[in-house]
Write an enzyme that holds these catalytic residues in place. Structure first.
Site, PDB file in Angstrom:
ATOM      1  N   ASN A  35      49.162 114.075  71.846  1.00 28.23           N
ATOM      2  CA  ASN A  35      48.992 113.616  70.467  1.00 28.23           C
ATOM      3  C   ASN A  35      48.323 114.704  69.664  1.00 28.23           C
ATOM      4  OD1 ASN A  35      50.045 111.285  70.980  1.00 28.23           O
ATOM      5  ND2 ASN A  35      47.919 110.396  71.755  1.00 28.23           N
ATOM      6  N   HIS A 121      48.627  98.134  67.820  1.00 28.97           N
ATOM      7  CA  HIS A 121      48.220  98.775  68.646  1.00 28.97           C
ATOM      8  C   HIS A 121      47.089  97.857  69.391  1.00 28.97           C
ATOM      9  CE1 HIS A 121      44.991 101.907  70.607  1.00 28.97           C
ATOM     10  NE2 HIS A 121      46.355 102.391  70.662  1.00 28.97           N
ATOM     11  N   GLU A 164      50.572  99.779  60.655  1.00 27.28           N
ATOM     12  CA  GLU A 164      50.622 101.106  60.806  1.00 27.28           C
ATOM     13  C   GLU A 164      51.353 101.940  60.299  1.00 27.28           C
ATOM     14  OE1 GLU A 164      50.488 101.587  65.562  1.00 27.28           O
ATOM     15  OE2 GLU A 164      48.913  99.544  65.677  1.00 27.28           O
ATOM     16  N   SER A 168      52.623 103.786  67.347  1.00 28.76           N
ATOM     17  CA  SER A 168      52.218 104.683  68.245  1.00 28.76           C
ATOM     18  C   SER A 168      53.301 104.481  69.515  1.00 28.76           C
ATOM     19  CB  SER A 168      50.922 104.179  69.075  1.00 28.76           C
ATOM     20  OG  SER A 168      50.954 102.882  69.390  1.00 28.76           O
ATOM     21  N   ASP A 193      46.570 101.067  60.079  1.00 31.16           N
ATOM     22  CA  ASP A 193      45.995 102.188  60.887  1.00 31.16           C
ATOM     23  C   ASP A 193      46.818 103.284  60.929  1.00 31.16           C
ATOM     24  OD1 ASP A 193      45.278 103.444  63.308  1.00 31.16           O
ATOM     25  OD2 ASP A 193      45.745 102.014  64.654  1.00 31.16           O
ATOM     26  N   HIS A 196      48.262 107.976  64.111  1.00 26.44           N
ATOM     27  CA  HIS A 196      49.661 108.974  64.162  1.00 26.44           C
ATOM     28  C   HIS A 196      49.965 109.422  62.831  1.00 26.44           C
ATOM     29  CE1 HIS A 196      49.543 108.251  68.377  1.00 26.44           C
ATOM     30  NE2 HIS A 196      49.566 106.918  68.045  1.00 26.44           N
ATOM     31  N   LYS A 226      43.826 112.665  67.187  1.00 21.48           N
ATOM     32  CA  LYS A 226      45.304 113.108  67.378  1.00 21.48           C
ATOM     33  C   LYS A 226      45.614 114.351  66.412  1.00 21.48           C
ATOM     34  CE  LYS A 226      46.222 108.729  69.170  1.00 21.48           C
ATOM     35  NZ  LYS A 226      45.963 107.403  68.838  1.00 21.48           N
TER      36      LYS A 226
END
Ligand code: PLP
Length: 385
Positions: A35, A121, A164, A168, A193, A196, A226
């Site tokens: 990542n 997640h 998110e 992910s 969230d 990423h 990440k």
């Protein structure tokens, strides 16, 4: 250890036994499992900042942020995050896992009813209790139904919609603007969230949430582990949420703070992400190269415009075989299996980073072609129209 033999046998039979492999010898340009999107974990300016920080503040913070673990760099990093992400307040955590779990736990404690995108997640599920309310991935109609259900279940609770910026395991993003519009006149709140998304996308790498949207999102998580190339995380948002976490989140109160040296290095990383747009441009070019090569091989890549490009395989056994065959050719990419993804949805999750070059993709796709020539069953599983 009780239950060990049974666990092992059962998981091995289902091709679900988890093993770790040492990635140190993997060529970073052929590592499709990392990542480290912007290749900042080996950025010399950040390494130097970390070293300077170590000289100045030592290696450990010495305690919880509420005792001796809150120092100049922690304070400065929080202020920097507020300005960058248009937030009233920010709070550093040792991991994104702890940050997410803390926010969801706090929300429940304060009477909110979490309503989760199904693909959220594990760290979000970890805070969400036994049977959280969930909505089908990115499905606004279902989200709306579940919010209504949340209010029915508990008349005093406001729904906290959890999603998110970039998912992910699938690589697609939540329709944040649409979600905000949908909930505009309700008492539901939104938590995003952006583990990423941060650093990779958006103006000055601010992630999946625009500055304007930030005003309508009371609480958000980002990680430094990440794209920013380090470790640790932050919750950013309204002061009331941040200060309540300081009062009530055991993960924050009873856990040693990250080192000041690291907080200092993260500031450098944030500066780079904000000022060097070439980092994001390079990542976009890599995504385009990958997608082009994948299309030529007719790979069943799931719909994603981000640096997470999952190849749909289906069976656990096929996913593992393919990952092992690639590894034999020096290409590192891990098979993702249930329960991380739903049953029968095993995949190879290719992550793209700025360590990679066009040659990396040429090498990857010629290896895959070679494997498919030898194993028609894998070709059948992975390729289509
Ligand atoms: C990685 C990840 C986390 C956890 O962050 P860590 O800093 O690695 O603990 C949280 N949410 C999502 C979506 C992630 O992918």
């Amino acid at each position: 250890m009780q239950g060990y033999q049974q666990l092992r046998t059962q998981r091995q039979q289902q091709a679900l036994w988890r093993v770790r492999s040492n990635s140190e010898t993997v060529d970073p340009s052929l590592n499709f499992a990392s990542n480290d999107y912007l290749a900042l974990s080996r950025n010399q300016a950040i390494v130097s900042a970390f070293q300077q920080g170590l000289q100045r503040w030592g290696t450990g913070s010495g305690g919880s942020p509420l005792t001796s673990g809150y120092q100049g760099p922690h304070e400065a990093l929080e202020a920097q995050l507020c300005e960058w992400l248009n937030a009233e307040a920010a709070l550093l955590f040792s991991s994104g896992f702890a940050a997410n779990q803390s926010v969801i736990n706090l929300a429940r404690k304060q009477g909110y009813q979490p309503v989760l995108d199904r693909l959220c997640h594990a760290s979000i599920y970890a805070g969400a209790g036994e049977r959280p309310l969930r909505f089908r991935h990115n499905d606004l109609a279902h989200l709306s139904q579940q919010c209504a259900k949340a209010e029915q279940l508990n008349q005093t609770a406001a729904p906290l919609v959890v999603t998110e910026g970039v998912f992910s395991m699938d690589g697609d993003g939540a329709p944040i603007a649409e979600i905000l519009a949908l909930l505009e006149n309700s008492n539901a709140l939104v938590f995003v969230d952006d583990a990423h998304g941060i650093g990779c996308y958006g103006e000055q790498g601010c992630g999946s949430v625009t500055k304007e949207q930030a005003a309508s999102i009371p609480v958000r998580t980002i990680t430094f582990s990440k794209a920013l190339g380090l470790h640790g995380a932050a919750v950013v948002g309204q002061k009331a949420w941040i200060e309540s976490l300081v009062q009530l989140a055991p993960d924050y109160i009873y856990s040693t703070a990250m080192s000041a040296a690291q907080a200092f290095a993260i500031q450098k990383s944030v500066n780079l992400v904000r000022s060097e747009s070439a980092l994001q441009t390079q990542l976009q070019a890599n995504i385009a190269s990958f997608k082009q090569g994948a299309a030529q091989l007719k790979l069943k890549i799931m719909p994603s415009n981000t640096a997470i490009q999952p190849l749909w395989v289906g069976s656990n056994a096929h996913a593992i075989t393919l990952s092992q065959l690639l590894q034999a050719q020096g290409i590192f990419c891990t098979a993702i299996r249930p329960p991380t993804v739903p049953p029968n949805e095993a995949r190879l999750r290719f992550t793209l980073t700025n360590h990679q070059r066009d040659e990396s993709y040429q090498r990857l796709f010629s290896s895959l072609k070679n494997i498919f020539d030898r194993y028609p069953e894998l070709q059948e599983a992975c390729c289509g129209v």
